[in-house]
Design a protein around this motif. Structure first.
Motif, PDB file in Angstrom:
ATOM      1  N   ASP A 163       0.840  -1.204   0.000  1.00 32.79           N
ATOM      2  CA  ASP A 163       0.000   0.000   0.000  1.00 32.79           C
ATOM      3  C   ASP A 163       0.873   1.251   0.000  1.00 32.79           C
ATOM      4  OD1 ASP A 163      -2.429  -1.307  -0.008  1.00 32.79           O
ATOM      5  OD2 ASP A 163      -2.820  -1.027   2.141  1.00 32.79           O
ATOM      6  N   SER A 164       0.390   2.280  -0.675  1.00 33.74           N
ATOM      7  CA  SER A 164       1.100   3.559  -0.658  1.00 33.74           C
ATOM      8  C   SER A 164       0.709   4.341   0.590  1.00 33.74           C
ATOM      9  CB  SER A 164       0.774   4.376  -1.908  1.00 33.74           C
ATOM     10  OG  SER A 164      -0.592   4.703  -1.931  1.00 33.74           O
ATOM     11  N   ILE A 165       1.610   5.229   1.003  1.00 31.90           N
ATOM     12  CA  ILE A 165       1.375   6.108   2.145  1.00 31.90           C
ATOM     13  C   ILE A 165       1.561   7.534   1.657  1.00 31.90           C
ATOM     14  CG2 ILE A 165       2.080   6.772   4.471  1.00 31.90           C
ATOM     15  CD1 ILE A 165       3.446   4.008   4.685  1.00 31.90           C
ATOM     16  N   LEU A 166       0.507   8.333   1.767  1.00 32.07           N
ATOM     17  CA  LEU A 166       0.583   9.741   1.396  1.00 32.07           C
ATOM     18  C   LEU A 166       0.615  10.571   2.669  1.00 32.07           C
ATOM     19  CD1 LEU A 166      -2.054   9.789  -1.484  1.00 32.07           C
ATOM     20  CD2 LEU A 166       0.428   9.644  -1.678  1.00 32.07           C
ATOM     21  N   VAL A 167       1.484  11.555   2.707  1.00 34.40           N
ATOM     22  CA  VAL A 167       1.675  12.383   3.891  1.00 34.40           C
ATOM     23  C   VAL A 167       0.931  13.696   3.728  1.00 34.40           C
ATOM     24  CG1 VAL A 167       3.378  13.629   5.279  1.00 34.40           C
ATOM     25  CG2 VAL A 167       3.924  11.364   4.362  1.00 34.40           C
ATOM     26  N   GLU A 168       0.129  14.041   4.737  1.00 37.22           N
ATOM     27  CA  GLU A 168      -0.577  15.319   4.772  1.00 37.22           C
ATOM     28  C   GLU A 168      -0.107  16.060   6.023  1.00 37.22           C
ATOM     29  OE1 GLU A 168      -5.057  16.533   5.793  1.00 37.22           O
ATOM     30  OE2 GLU A 168      -4.885  15.199   4.050  1.00 37.22           O
ATOM     31  N   LEU A 169       0.719  17.082   5.814  1.00 39.74           N
ATOM     32  CA  LEU A 169       1.255  17.841   6.941  1.00 39.74           C
ATOM     33  C   LEU A 169       0.175  18.717   7.562  1.00 39.74           C
ATOM     34  CD1 LEU A 169       4.680  18.846   5.369  1.00 39.74           C
ATOM     35  CD2 LEU A 169       4.238  17.051   7.058  1.00 39.74           C
ATOM     36  N   PRO A 170       0.261  18.949   8.865  1.00 40.77           N
ATOM     37  CA  PRO A 170      -0.749  19.789   9.526  1.00 40.77           C
ATOM     38  C   PRO A 170      -0.575  21.253   9.138  1.00 40.77           C
ATOM     39  CG  PRO A 170       0.961  19.170  11.082  1.00 40.77           C
ATOM     40  CD  PRO A 170       1.258  18.445   9.794  1.00 40.77           C
ATOM     41  N   TYR A 171      -1.644  22.019   9.283  1.00 40.86           N
ATOM     42  CA  TYR A 171      -1.591  23.454   9.029  1.00 40.86           C
ATOM     43  C   TYR A 171      -0.895  24.159  10.179  1.00 40.86           C
ATOM     44  CZ  TYR A 171      -5.052  22.442   5.444  1.00 40.86           C
ATOM     45  OH  TYR A 171      -5.694  21.929   4.354  1.00 40.86           O
ATOM     46  N   GLY A 172      -0.375  25.331   9.892  1.00 36.65           N
ATOM     47  CA  GLY A 172       0.223  26.147  10.951  1.00 36.65           C
ATOM     48  C   GLY A 172       1.663  25.794  11.219  1.00 36.65           C
ATOM     49  N   THR A 173       2.145  26.271  12.344  1.00 36.89           N
ATOM     50  CA  THR A 173       3.519  26.031  12.751  1.00 36.89           C
ATOM     51  C   THR A 173       3.672  24.587  13.203  1.00 36.89           C
ATOM     52  OG1 THR A 173       3.661  28.318  13.509  1.00 36.89           O
ATOM     53  CG2 THR A 173       5.368  26.800  14.290  1.00 36.89           C
ATOM     54  N   PRO A 174       4.613  23.850  12.608  1.00 40.33           N
ATOM     55  CA  PRO A 174       4.760  22.443  12.982  1.00 40.33           C
ATOM     56  C   PRO A 174       5.286  22.274  14.405  1.00 40.33           C
ATOM     57  CG  PRO A 174       6.377  23.077  11.295  1.00 40.33           C
ATOM     58  CD  PRO A 174       5.519  24.274  11.562  1.00 40.33           C
ATOM     59  N   SER A 175       4.754  21.278  15.105  1.00 36.18           N
ATOM     60  CA  SER A 175       5.224  20.923  16.447  1.00 36.18           C
ATOM     61  C   SER A 175       6.058  19.660  16.329  1.00 36.18           C
ATOM     62  CB  SER A 175       4.043  20.642  17.368  1.00 36.18           C
ATOM     63  OG  SER A 175       3.250  21.781  17.532  1.00 36.18           O
ATOM     64  N   PRO A 176       7.313  19.713  16.774  1.00 41.65           N
ATOM     65  CA  PRO A 176       8.144  18.496  16.695  1.00 41.65           C
ATOM     66  C   PRO A 176       7.559  17.379  17.539  1.00 41.65           C
ATOM     67  CG  PRO A 176       9.320  20.315  17.788  1.00 41.65           C
ATOM     68  CD  PRO A 176       7.988  20.835  17.392  1.00 41.65           C
ATOM     69  N   LEU A 177       7.848  16.161  17.121  1.00 37.12           N
ATOM     70  CA  LEU A 177       7.344  14.991  17.852  1.00 37.12           C
ATOM     71  C   LEU A 177       8.037  14.878  19.206  1.00 37.12           C
ATOM     72  CD1 LEU A 177       7.224  12.323  15.011  1.00 37.12           C
ATOM     73  CD2 LEU A 177       5.314  13.595  15.999  1.00 37.12           C
ATOM     74  N   LYS A 178       7.253  14.472  20.198  1.00 40.91           N
ATOM     75  CA  LYS A 178       7.756  14.188  21.542  1.00 40.91           C
ATOM     76  C   LYS A 178       7.347  12.785  21.899  1.00 40.91           C
ATOM     77  CE  LYS A 178       7.293  18.973  22.925  1.00 40.91           C
ATOM     78  NZ  LYS A 178       6.496  19.970  23.586  1.00 40.91           N
ATOM     79  N   PRO A 179       8.011  12.159  22.852  1.00 41.62           N
ATOM     80  CA  PRO A 179       7.603  10.808  23.250  1.00 41.62           C
ATOM     81  C   PRO A 179       6.166  10.783  23.782  1.00 41.62           C
ATOM     82  CG  PRO A 179       9.733  11.352  24.182  1.00 41.62           C
ATOM     83  CD  PRO A 179       9.187  12.617  23.567  1.00 41.62           C
TER      84      PRO A 179
END
Length: 180
Positions: A163-179
């Motif tokens: 299966d393909s995976i398409l990425v949709e980034l969120p709107y606004g200022t990106p928040s880095p991932l945290k645990p």
């Protein structure tokens, strides 16, 4: 951005190894049908003991196959599903995605990325030193967690290798991932 699914895995019990299968069924708001971590509230045993009412931000665990390649190069034998992931991807820098990114997988399924997987000592049960191998440090000395990302199911559907995976980034200022 686009990647693909190379393996899907599930386990009805709380074990590190998840069995590879031909497909998994994502259920909106709950996770993966038949997986021990399926549910609206936390299922991870250490988190349940602290507060069983907290929302389950760890319904789906994704690992990038590039990490498995790196580990193989370092002398570890780790195949898809062995570190507890449900979906093994290729071609996406999962760790660089911001919180809230939506991954559209296959025909209908959508996963929202909630955060980084915080690796645990159980990884050393697979191979001594594996936990340290999935941790790193940046130039400022901050810990880099490489053991994949966690997410919640926004839209259900079947997911299978290829299966393909398409990425949709969120709107606004990106928040880095945290645990999570």
């Amino acid at each position: 951005m686009q990647g693909s699914v190379i393996a899907v895995s599930v386990s009805a019990t709380h074990t590190m190894r998840k069995a590879n299968t031909a497909r998994i069924e994502l259920v909106e708001g709950l996770g993966i049908q038949g997986d021990a971590h399926m549910g609206e509230t936390v299922k991870h045993r250490s988190r349940v003991s602290r507060d069983p009412s907290q929302p389950n931000l760890r319904q789906v665990h994704l690992i990038h196959a590039e990490l498995l390649d790196e580990l193989t190069g370092a002398g570890f034998e780790v195949e898809p599903g062995r570190m507890g992931e449900n979906i093994t991807t290729r071609g996406l820098d999962l760790l660089a995605l911001p919180a809230g990114t939506k991954l559209r997988i296959g025909e209908r399924a959508i996963i929202e990325v909630t955060g980084l997987r915080n690796p645990c000592l159980q990884l050393n049960g697979i191979a001594p030193g594996l936990m340290n191998a999935v941790l790193d440090r940046d130039t400022e000395g901050n810990v880099i967690r490489k053991a994949g990302v966690m997410g919640i199911v926004i839209a259900g559907g079947n997911v299978k290798p290829g299966d393909s995976i398409l990425v949709e980034l969120p709107y606004g200022t990106p928040s880095p991932l945290k645990p999570v």
